[in-house]
Motif scaffolding. Sequence first.
Motif, mmCIF file in Angstrom:
data_model
loop_
_atom_site.group_PDB
_atom_site.id
_atom_site.type_symbol
_atom_site.label_atom_id
_atom_site.label_comp_id
_atom_site.label_asym_id
_atom_site.label_seq_id
_atom_site.Cartn_x
_atom_site.Cartn_y
_atom_site.Cartn_z
ATOM 1 N N ARG A 56 0.813 -1.216 0.000
ATOM 2 C CA ARG A 56 0.000 0.000 0.000
ATOM 3 C C ARG A 56 0.848 1.269 0.000
ATOM 4 O O ARG A 56 0.351 2.346 -0.330
ATOM 5 C CB ARG A 56 -0.932 -0.006 1.229
ATOM 6 C CG ARG A 56 -2.137 -0.930 1.032
ATOM 7 C CD ARG A 56 -2.872 -1.226 2.320
ATOM 8 N NE ARG A 56 -3.574 -0.117 2.935
ATOM 9 C CZ ARG A 56 -4.795 0.311 2.608
ATOM 10 N NH1 ARG A 56 -5.446 -0.255 1.611
ATOM 11 N NH2 ARG A 56 -5.362 1.298 3.255
ATOM 12 N N PRO A 153 0.624 10.790 6.718
ATOM 13 C CA PRO A 153 0.262 9.441 7.179
ATOM 14 C C PRO A 153 0.414 8.417 6.053
ATOM 15 O O PRO A 153 0.086 8.687 4.902
ATOM 16 C CB PRO A 153 -1.212 9.592 7.579
ATOM 17 C CG PRO A 153 -1.718 10.754 6.806
ATOM 18 C CD PRO A 153 -0.545 11.676 6.575
ATOM 19 N N CYS A 155 -0.772 4.809 4.309
ATOM 20 C CA CYS A 155 -2.034 4.092 4.229
ATOM 21 C C CYS A 155 -1.925 2.908 5.188
ATOM 22 O O CYS A 155 -1.085 2.021 5.003
ATOM 23 C CB CYS A 155 -2.282 3.626 2.795
ATOM 24 S SG CYS A 155 -2.493 4.986 1.641
ATOM 25 N N ALA A 156 -2.763 2.910 6.224
ATOM 26 C CA ALA A 156 -2.708 1.888 7.275
ATOM 27 C C ALA A 156 -2.895 0.490 6.697
ATOM 28 O O ALA A 156 -3.544 0.311 5.669
ATOM 29 C CB ALA A 156 -3.803 2.167 8.304
ATOM 30 N N ALA A 157 -2.298 -0.513 7.380
ATOM 31 C CA ALA A 157 -2.452 -1.921 6.988
ATOM 32 C C ALA A 157 -2.550 -2.740 8.272
ATOM 33 O O ALA A 157 -1.548 -2.966 8.947
ATOM 34 C CB ALA A 157 -1.281 -2.381 6.132
ATOM 35 N N VAL B 59 -3.069 3.027 -3.512
ATOM 36 C CA VAL B 59 -4.287 2.996 -2.698
ATOM 37 C C VAL B 59 -5.317 3.996 -3.238
ATOM 38 O O VAL B 59 -6.445 3.610 -3.534
ATOM 39 C CB VAL B 59 -3.959 3.191 -1.208
ATOM 40 C CG1 VAL B 59 -5.233 3.251 -0.378
ATOM 41 C CG2 VAL B 59 -3.084 2.031 -0.721
ATOM 42 N N GLU B 192 -8.663 -1.329 2.687
ATOM 43 C CA GLU B 192 -9.132 -0.890 4.001
ATOM 44 C C GLU B 192 -9.047 0.645 4.138
ATOM 45 O O GLU B 192 -8.365 1.304 3.358
ATOM 46 C CB GLU B 192 -8.323 -1.574 5.105
ATOM 47 C CG GLU B 192 -6.860 -1.220 5.139
ATOM 48 C CD GLU B 192 -6.136 -1.995 6.253
ATOM 49 O OE1 GLU B 192 -6.256 -1.595 7.413
ATOM 50 O OE2 GLU B 192 -5.454 -2.974 5.945
#
Lengths: 270, 270
Positions: A56, A153, A155-157, B59, B192
């Motif tokens: 990501r 930030p 992209c969170a995973a 993303v 997500e």
Amino acid sequence: MTVAATALSPYDVRLACRNGTWKEASTAGVCEGYVQANLIILPERHAADFRALCARNPVPCPLLGETKPGDPTIPSHLANDCDIRTDAPRYNVYRNGKFVETKRDIKDEWKEDSVGFLVGCSFSFEAALVKGGYMPRQIEIKRNVPMYKTKVPLCAAGALTGNMVVSMRPYPPSAIETVRDLTRPFIRAHGEPVAWGSEGAAALGIDDPTGANPDFGEASEVREGEVPVYWACGVTPQSVVMASKIEGVVLGHAPGHMLVLDMRDEDVCK
Amino acid sequence: MTVAATALSPYDVRLACRNGTWKEASTAGVCEGYVQANLIILPERHAADFRALCARNPVPCPLLGETKPGDPTIPSHLANDCDIRTDAPRYNVYRNGKFVETKRDIKDEWKEDSVGFLVGCSFSFEAALVKGGYMPRQIEIKRNVPMYKTKVPLCAAGALTGNMVVSMRPYPPSAIETVRDLTRPFIRAHGEPVAWGSEGAAALGIDDPTGANPDFGEASEVREGEVPVYWACGVTPQSVVMASKIEGVVLGHAPGHMLVLDMRDEDVCK
């Protein structure tokens, strides 16, 4: 660095690290033409999330390869006879998401469920910059590259999130397009810059664009007529470990002190 | 939406758009199980940069496919007998980086050097949310999804740069881990969420986390006990066109009014 350091093979450097005889301030400029890697070693339960984090966020976290759980050797196409617990110059140790110490090897810290990940490094494009006449300042002044935490930030995973870390090299504004062109091909070594100039520093949330006060590495000199140019940096996963408060032991290389691989720089251009 | 709209095939929807009989407020929830795509149509001179932008920012910009220059049909594995100039419900027209108008078709705007790109859309994971019992609010209240510009810079690629756009669906904090799990597999449809809650809104630079005042789409309702959950959005390339001040004509779909493909939702999970 010394002349001797530039004449060494990647295997020579790894053995010098393993034997405790490696003394350089950084691996920048070492083994020209060979890939250097960022290291992050996580408990196996976070391995799938880390692969997703890299997929990501491929610019700060270009994944080059990984170990099997508990096996500290890396695939031979990356580096032959390489033990990631000993073959980088220095390591950072994190416990429960907090940095605790720097060590020369991590044999005592390696666990049965440790998985090591190798992430591309901007040092791979520095030979191209030198060849093009755009010597990175930190090589010229024999220091470690300055690295900065940003407010951008990722992209969170899954359990992993955090902000991007960047490295900085100063150039005159007139050089930026060429510097972008020279570094763009290195797609698994962060590629072209993510931002530059005072506007770029502001977009990244870096308050001090002078090259002083880096969060990792050493201060640089942004001279008159120059602006800071920022590339994504493979120290980002260590920032993620802290932001995500990962429980247990996590290990990384010490920023600027990379694992030198047998891969060639052109291998990260595809 | 009407019952008739849900019973239509993707080809029926494309033909209704082509014939000017399509009247729905959004394509959210239409043709459940089929992929919907964001569109961006650029002069060929920007095509390589756009591919790099997608590779560096997968993303917000998951690239599903592209046309040949000047040929408005798309590869048949994406959609059969599809003309991207007529088969989406509405289009945005940009001239020299500025939005100028919305049109029902763009036959008059299409050029010999136009290249159309198809980018994944979060509507692909909404069926999974509905099936899991997490109805997206905008489907419940029959509105277009709210979309917000953020202050998160993309990783620049050549002439193209800009900030991420996100879509928002409200959920109770207790639902967030499940909602993350449900949408994570849709890797070419934004996957997500990138952020959630007031802390997430602050990290993205979104001043108003209430669901009111979106930059694109329609306002939503964040009810008591709920927080906003943000996913990356395929309107991001249109934000890039404006930020990068692309010269000449650039075309996109109107946000929320997507091109419905023959691909299945499971095809964006790999």
